[in-house]
Design a protein around this motif. Structure first.
Motif, mmCIF file in Angstrom:
data_model
loop_
_atom_site.group_PDB
_atom_site.id
_atom_site.type_symbol
_atom_site.label_atom_id
_atom_site.label_comp_id
_atom_site.label_asym_id
_atom_site.label_seq_id
_atom_site.Cartn_x
_atom_site.Cartn_y
_atom_site.Cartn_z
ATOM 1 N N ARG A 134 0.978 -1.485 -0.205
ATOM 2 C CA ARG A 134 0.150 0.091 -0.263
ATOM 3 C C ARG A 134 0.974 1.137 0.132
ATOM 4 O O ARG A 134 0.265 2.574 -0.025
ATOM 5 N N GLU A 135 1.908 0.688 -0.126
ATOM 6 C CA GLU A 135 3.280 2.250 0.351
ATOM 7 C C GLU A 135 3.400 2.678 -1.048
ATOM 8 O O GLU A 135 2.855 2.395 -2.285
ATOM 9 N N THR A 136 3.144 4.083 -0.921
ATOM 10 C CA THR A 136 4.300 5.640 -2.164
ATOM 11 C C THR A 136 5.309 5.909 -2.705
ATOM 12 O O THR A 136 5.170 6.036 -3.170
ATOM 13 N N ASP A 137 5.897 5.494 -1.240
ATOM 14 C CA ASP A 137 7.673 6.181 -0.739
ATOM 15 C C ASP A 137 8.309 5.110 -2.064
ATOM 16 O O ASP A 137 8.841 4.405 -1.687
ATOM 17 N N ASP A 138 8.870 6.335 -3.227
ATOM 18 C CA ASP A 138 10.202 5.648 -3.409
ATOM 19 C C ASP A 138 11.537 4.972 -2.967
ATOM 20 O O ASP A 138 12.052 4.447 -3.056
ATOM 21 N N ALA A 139 11.293 5.634 -1.702
ATOM 22 C CA ALA A 139 13.313 5.402 -1.204
ATOM 23 C C ALA A 139 12.567 4.270 0.156
ATOM 24 O O ALA A 139 13.367 4.442 1.056
ATOM 25 N N LEU A 140 11.738 3.501 -0.650
ATOM 26 C CA LEU A 140 11.337 2.558 0.936
ATOM 27 C C LEU A 140 11.999 1.076 0.453
ATOM 28 O O LEU A 140 11.886 0.744 -1.085
ATOM 29 N N LEU A 141 13.038 0.564 1.259
ATOM 30 C CA LEU A 141 12.986 -1.291 0.105
ATOM 31 C C LEU A 141 12.399 -1.517 2.352
ATOM 32 O O LEU A 141 12.395 -1.455 3.030
ATOM 33 N N MET A 142 12.007 -3.184 1.048
ATOM 34 C CA MET A 142 11.447 -4.347 2.399
ATOM 35 C C MET A 142 12.596 -5.214 2.384
ATOM 36 O O MET A 142 12.428 -5.469 1.524
ATOM 37 N N MET A 143 13.018 -5.068 3.806
ATOM 38 C CA MET A 143 13.759 -7.106 4.100
ATOM 39 C C MET A 143 13.313 -7.848 4.191
ATOM 40 O O MET A 143 11.675 -7.657 4.287
ATOM 41 N N MET A 144 13.852 -9.263 3.625
ATOM 42 C CA MET A 144 12.977 -9.965 3.485
ATOM 43 C C MET A 144 12.859 -11.318 2.799
ATOM 44 O O MET A 144 14.792 -11.502 2.792
ATOM 45 N N GLY A 145 12.798 -12.550 3.243
ATOM 46 C CA GLY A 145 13.795 -13.813 2.554
ATOM 47 C C GLY A 145 12.374 -15.009 2.438
ATOM 48 O O GLY A 145 11.536 -14.953 2.844
ATOM 49 N N LEU A 146 13.948 -16.386 2.735
ATOM 50 C CA LEU A 146 12.457 -16.905 2.580
ATOM 51 C C LEU A 146 11.819 -17.958 3.408
ATOM 52 O O LEU A 146 10.433 -18.115 3.242
ATOM 53 N N VAL A 147 11.705 -17.365 4.833
ATOM 54 C CA VAL A 147 10.166 -17.538 5.635
ATOM 55 C C VAL A 147 9.098 -16.760 5.330
ATOM 56 O O VAL A 147 8.460 -17.280 5.141
ATOM 57 N N MET A 148 9.527 -15.624 4.550
ATOM 58 C CA MET A 148 8.769 -14.567 4.203
ATOM 59 C C MET A 148 8.268 -15.729 2.869
ATOM 60 O O MET A 148 6.367 -15.846 3.128
#
Length: 325
Positions: A87-101
């Motif tokens: 739902r974000e629109t911020d172009d300077a946003l990253l999300m960390m994620m991985g196999l668990v997700m």
């Protein structure tokens, strides 16, 4: 090929073209970004949070970007954070994620999947290790799997949360060894300390976790190290063979990567990809990998997109065979 997979790969191919454009110097340097936000979709202190904060430190110390904020959005194996990212629109946003997700999306029946956000890059991988109590009658993984096939319920395996990397590895190993995945007696513990106590107390036949969790006990002789899940042996436990060496064609990496919001524009996406590439290429990041015992598994663009699509399919298949979804 399903519709979601085609959408995912199409987006990844676009990402590759954008990354190439950024490298050609036709977009602003990522160092020109005035700020960067990195979401860790889990509680402080865990793997995603630690990786995000180490990346933050590298980006700041190398002046790739100076204003870098890490924040936590906890819950449901990262799917609460994934929903927020969608739902974000911020172009300077990253999300960390991985196999668990990947597994959590299935087990939590998340309405938001990886195809609903934008892939940026895979950063690293952490091998798993399969261990046993020092008093175990089985000296090798092959010995154990032969006994496990005859009595899967009677030989319980300790690991982390249900549907996570440890259980995925247990299911893949069982399948490779002729064990019915639905019959595997997998005991999920909330923390590595609890599963370690179960192993040291001879309450389970085997355990699966990251090498950092059980490696010291293997080196001390308190646990038997049967196999590591990487393609090659780990420098942390050099005498422990790989699962492939033990005779089973299974490789699992507890990888971590970065995503951003859907619908991001071409230039902001190219900037983010180049920013992550520049951080990855620094000596400071290489030092992080070495100190943490992580493998460099950097991927971006189409390669990362194809990897994610394949990983989703592999994890979904084994979780269905186990009976979790």
């Amino acid at each position: 090929m399903g519709l979601s997979r085609r959408r995912f790969l199409a987006g990844a191919l676009s990402t590759t073209a954008l990354a190439a454009t950024g490298c050609a110097g036709t977009v602003a340097k990522p160092g020109d970004l005035s700020r960067l936000r990195v979401m860790a979709p889990a509680s402080p202190g865990g793997g995603w949070d630690t990786t995000a904060r180490l990346l933050q430190r590298v980006i700041r110390s190398t002046a790739i970007a100076r204003n870098v904020q890490v924040f936590n959005v906890e819950g449901a194996g990262g799917t609460i954070g994934l929903g927020q990212l969608s739902r974000e629109t911020d172009d300077a946003l990253l999300m960390m994620m991985g196999l668990v997700m990947v597994g959590a999306i299935e087990t939590n029946k998340s309405s938001v999947g990886l195809t609903d956000v934008t892939p940026v890059a895979r950063l690293l991988g952490e091998p798993e290790i399969i261990v046993a109590p020092a008093a175990s009658p089985y000296d090798s993984l092959g010995d154990f799997v032969r006994a496990w096939k005859d009595d899967p319920r009677g030989l319980p395996i300790a690991g982390g949360s249900a549907g996570g990397t440890d259980q995925v590895l247990a299911g893949l190993l069982g399948t490779a060894g002729g064990v019915d995945p639905k019959q595997i007696n997998y005991i999920a513990y909330s923390g590595g300390g609890q599963s370690l106590a179960a192993l040291l107390g001879n309450q389970v036949a085997a355990g699966i976790s990251g090498i950092g969790e059980y490696g010291p006990q293997v080196l001390s002789g308190d646990l038997k190290g049967w196999a590591v899940s990487s393609e090659e042996r780990s420098a942390q436990v050099p005498d422990v063979p790989t699962i492939k060496e033990a005779g089973f064609d299974v490789v699992v990496s507890n990888w971590r990567g970065l995503m951003t919001h859907p619908g991001i524009g071409e230039q902001p996406l190219a900037d983010l990809i180049e920013l992550v590439q520049r951080a990855h290429d620094t000596p400071e990041w290489r030092d992080v990998l070495a100190k943490q015992g992580w493998d460099d598994e950097f991927l971006a663009g189409a390669d990362y997109g194809r990897f994610l699509a394949d990983e989703e399919q592999r994890v979904s298949t084994i979780l269905r065979q186990i009976g979790l979804v």
